[in-house]
Structure formats: structure tokens, C-alpha cells
Design a protein around this motif. Structure first.
Motif, PDB file in Angstrom:
ATOM      1  N   ALA A  50       0.681  -1.301  -0.094  1.00 27.45           N
ATOM      2  CA  ALA A  50      -0.046  -0.063   0.044  1.00 27.45           C
ATOM      3  C   ALA A  50       0.934   0.986   0.050  1.00 27.45           C
ATOM      4  N   ARG A  51       0.245   2.513  -0.164  1.00 29.07           N
ATOM      5  CA  ARG A  51       0.813   3.841  -0.197  1.00 29.07           C
ATOM      6  C   ARG A  51      -0.072   4.508   0.667  1.00 29.07           C
ATOM      7  N   SER A  52       0.257   5.622   1.112  1.00 28.16           N
ATOM      8  CA  SER A  52      -0.513   6.402   2.047  1.00 28.16           C
ATOM      9  C   SER A  52      -1.752   6.945   1.659  1.00 28.16           C
ATOM     10  N   ARG A  53      -1.983   7.198   0.256  1.00 31.59           N
ATOM     11  CA  ARG A  53      -3.010   7.951  -0.442  1.00 31.59           C
ATOM     12  C   ARG A  53      -3.287   7.358  -1.448  1.00 31.59           C
ATOM     13  N   ASN A  54      -4.646   7.065  -1.628  1.00 34.16           N
ATOM     14  CA  ASN A  54      -5.488   6.406  -2.703  1.00 34.16           C
ATOM     15  C   ASN A  54      -6.150   7.213  -3.480  1.00 34.16           C
ATOM     16  N   VAL A  55      -6.469   7.383  -4.749  1.00 35.26           N
ATOM     17  CA  VAL A  55      -7.061   8.164  -5.533  1.00 35.26           C
ATOM     18  C   VAL A  55      -7.710   7.318  -6.726  1.00 35.26           C
ATOM     19  N   VAL A  56      -9.298   7.410  -7.004  1.00 31.99           N
ATOM     20  CA  VAL A  56      -9.803   6.828  -8.199  1.00 31.99           C
ATOM     21  C   VAL A  56     -10.462   8.029  -8.917  1.00 31.99           C
ATOM     22  N   ILE A  57     -10.229   8.234 -10.052  1.00 30.92           N
ATOM     23  CA  ILE A  57     -10.658   9.265 -11.028  1.00 30.92           C
ATOM     24  C   ILE A  57     -11.431   8.623 -12.023  1.00 30.92           C
ATOM     25  N   GLU A  58     -12.768   9.015 -12.306  1.00 28.28           N
ATOM     26  CA  GLU A  58     -13.633   8.523 -13.373  1.00 28.28           C
ATOM     27  C   GLU A  58     -13.367   9.470 -14.579  1.00 28.28           C
ATOM     28  N   PHE A  59     -13.426   8.887 -15.822  1.00 21.23           N
ATOM     29  CA  PHE A  59     -13.500   9.672 -16.907  1.00 21.23           C
ATOM     30  C   PHE A  59     -14.547   9.305 -17.885  1.00 21.23           C
ATOM     31  N   PRO A  60     -15.039  10.202 -19.058  1.00 24.93           N
ATOM     32  CA  PRO A  60     -16.123   9.661 -19.757  1.00 24.93           C
ATOM     33  C   PRO A  60     -15.617   8.192 -20.641  1.00 24.93           C
ATOM     34  N   SER A  61     -14.361   8.342 -20.869  1.00 19.79           N
ATOM     35  CA  SER A  61     -13.885   7.056 -21.596  1.00 19.79           C
ATOM     36  C   SER A  61     -12.493   6.742 -21.255  1.00 19.79           C
ATOM     37  N   LYS A  62     -11.908   5.555 -21.586  1.00 22.06           N
ATOM     38  CA  LYS A  62     -10.548   5.519 -21.228  1.00 22.06           C
ATOM     39  C   LYS A  62      -9.635   6.221 -22.170  1.00 22.06           C
ATOM     40  N   GLN A  63     -10.094   6.559 -23.407  1.00 24.82           N
ATOM     41  CA  GLN A  63      -9.264   7.646 -24.061  1.00 24.82           C
ATOM     42  C   GLN A  63      -9.039   9.108 -23.564  1.00 24.82           C
ATOM     43  N   ALA A  64     -10.397   9.568 -22.967  1.00 21.09           N
ATOM     44  CA  ALA A  64     -10.182  10.783 -22.356  1.00 21.09           C
ATOM     45  C   ALA A  64      -9.383  10.569 -21.185  1.00 21.09           C
ATOM     46  N   ALA A  65      -9.185   9.487 -20.540  1.00 18.13           N
ATOM     47  CA  ALA A  65      -8.474   9.437 -19.396  1.00 18.13           C
ATOM     48  C   ALA A  65      -6.989   9.445 -19.957  1.00 18.13           C
ATOM     49  N   LEU A  66      -6.537   8.860 -21.147  1.00 12.77           N
ATOM     50  CA  LEU A  66      -5.265   8.817 -21.418  1.00 12.77           C
ATOM     51  C   LEU A  66      -4.974  10.272 -22.249  1.00 12.77           C
ATOM     52  N   ASP A  67      -5.946  10.961 -22.920  1.00 22.56           N
ATOM     53  CA  ASP A  67      -5.684  12.317 -23.306  1.00 22.56           C
ATOM     54  C   ASP A  67      -5.485  13.134 -22.294  1.00 22.56           C
ATOM     55  N   CYS A  68      -6.021  13.164 -21.169  1.00 25.58           N
ATOM     56  CA  CYS A  68      -5.800  13.970 -19.889  1.00 25.58           C
ATOM     57  C   CYS A  68      -4.385  13.742 -19.559  1.00 25.58           C
ATOM     58  N   TRP A  69      -3.920  12.479 -19.279  1.00 23.10           N
ATOM     59  CA  TRP A  69      -2.650  12.109 -18.786  1.00 23.10           C
ATOM     60  C   TRP A  69      -1.552  12.414 -19.639  1.00 23.10           C
ATOM     61  N   ASN A  70      -1.862  12.398 -21.242  1.00 21.56           N
ATOM     62  CA  ASN A  70      -0.883  13.003 -22.085  1.00 21.56           C
ATOM     63  C   ASN A  70      -0.974  14.579 -22.470  1.00 21.56           C
ATOM     64  N   SER A  71      -1.837  15.212 -21.758  1.00 19.60           N
ATOM     65  CA  SER A  71      -2.154  16.629 -22.058  1.00 19.60           C
ATOM     66  C   SER A  71      -1.001  17.429 -21.466  1.00 19.60           C
ATOM     67  N   PRO A  72      -0.486  18.750 -22.167  1.00 16.94           N
ATOM     68  CA  PRO A  72       0.475  19.555 -21.738  1.00 16.94           C
ATOM     69  C   PRO A  72       0.226  20.051 -20.381  1.00 16.94           C
ATOM     70  N   GLU A  73      -1.063  20.336 -20.333  1.00 23.05           N
ATOM     71  CA  GLU A  73      -1.597  20.955 -18.962  1.00 23.05           C
ATOM     72  C   GLU A  73      -1.359  19.761 -17.826  1.00 23.05           C
ATOM     73  N   TYR A  74      -1.664  18.654 -18.024  1.00 21.45           N
ATOM     74  CA  TYR A  74      -1.352  17.520 -16.849  1.00 21.45           C
ATOM     75  C   TYR A  74       0.133  17.453 -16.732  1.00 21.45           C
ATOM     76  N   ARG A  75       0.733  17.215 -17.894  1.00 28.07           N
ATOM     77  CA  ARG A  75       2.307  16.871 -17.745  1.00 28.07           C
ATOM     78  C   ARG A  75       2.933  18.006 -16.835  1.00 28.07           C
ATOM     79  N   ALA A  76       2.674  19.260 -17.113  1.00 25.65           N
ATOM     80  CA  ALA A  76       2.968  20.438 -16.170  1.00 25.65           C
ATOM     81  C   ALA A  76       2.823  20.486 -14.904  1.00 25.65           C
ATOM     82  N   ALA A  77       1.433  19.682 -14.614  1.00 26.88           N
ATOM     83  CA  ALA A  77       1.202  19.536 -13.106  1.00 26.88           C
ATOM     84  C   ALA A  77       2.030  18.252 -12.540  1.00 26.88           C
ATOM     85  N   VAL A  78       2.254  17.442 -13.344  1.00 30.26           N
ATOM     86  CA  VAL A  78       3.036  16.316 -12.888  1.00 30.26           C
ATOM     87  C   VAL A  78       4.591  16.720 -12.591  1.00 30.26           C
ATOM     88  N   ALA A  79       5.130  17.605 -13.325  1.00 32.76           N
ATOM     89  CA  ALA A  79       6.478  18.198 -12.934  1.00 32.76           C
ATOM     90  C   ALA A  79       6.623  18.984 -11.426  1.00 32.76           C
TER      91      ALA A  79
END
Length: 101
Positions: A50-79
Motif C-alpha cells: 500500500a501507499r499512504s494515499r489512494n485516488v480513483v478518478i472517473e473519465f467519460p472514456s479510457k481515451q479521455a483518461a489517456l488524453d488527460c494524462w498526455n495533455s501538456p496541462e497535466y504534464r505540467a502538473a506532474v512536473a
């Protein structure tokens, strides 16, 4: 069409710095129709690691989930998140088939 999900397990080493990531991820998550189903909170870990924090986020589709992950805006947040956390992330398609019963 089945929904898509991010399932993340997170350890945060600097909660104050992590807040910058949380603020930065709001825009891309909203852009891709994300909805938090689990966001931290108490949990039991009856088996495996386990890790100390768990998160589950729902998207309208798997493609939307992948698009968000790969978006420049989310990549900036990951940094912002990467230096202060360790994350195990799965992006997965939901299941719309028969259920027990």
C-alpha cells in the motif's frame, strides 16, 4: 462506451509542495470530464502493498483518461508532483458487462 479510470496510489514526502500539484491538476481534469470517486480517506489494506494515499478518478472514456494524462496541462502538473511524491498509476477501461447475482 465504458468509462475510463485513473487508479493511483501515492506517497507524498512534502504535503505543502504537493498542494501546488493539486491546484495545477484541476484545469486538465476538468477539461477531460474527470470526476473524483476516491480522494484519499481512510482505508484498509488486507492484502499486498500500500501507499499512504489512494485516488480513483472517473473519465467519460479510457481515451479521455489517456488524453488527460498526455495533455501538456497535466504534464505540467506532474512536473510539480514528481519531486515530492512516488506514484503507482493505472489507467484502465471500466466494465459494462454482466454482474454477479
Amino acid at each position: 462506451m465504458p468509462k475510463g479510470y485513473w487508479i493511483a496510489r501515492v506517497d507524498v514526502s512534502d504535503p505543502e509542495q504537493y498542494k501546488a500539484y493539486v491546484a495545477a491538476n484541476a484545469k486538465p481534469l476538468a477539461m477531460y470530464g474527470a470526476k473524483f470517486l476516491v480522494r484519499g480517506g481512510p482505508f484498509e489494506n488486507p492484502e499486498g502493498g500500500a501507499r499512504s494515499r489512494n485516488v480513483v478518478i472517473e473519465f467519460p472514456s479510457k481515451q479521455a483518461a489517456l488524453d488527460c494524462w498526455n495533455s501538456p496541462e497535466y504534464r505540467a502538473a506532474v512536473a510539480l508532483r514528481a519531486p515530492v511524491s512516488v506514484v503507482d498509476m493505472v489507467i484502465i477501461e471500466g466494465y459494462d458487462g454482466p454482474q454477479p447475482g
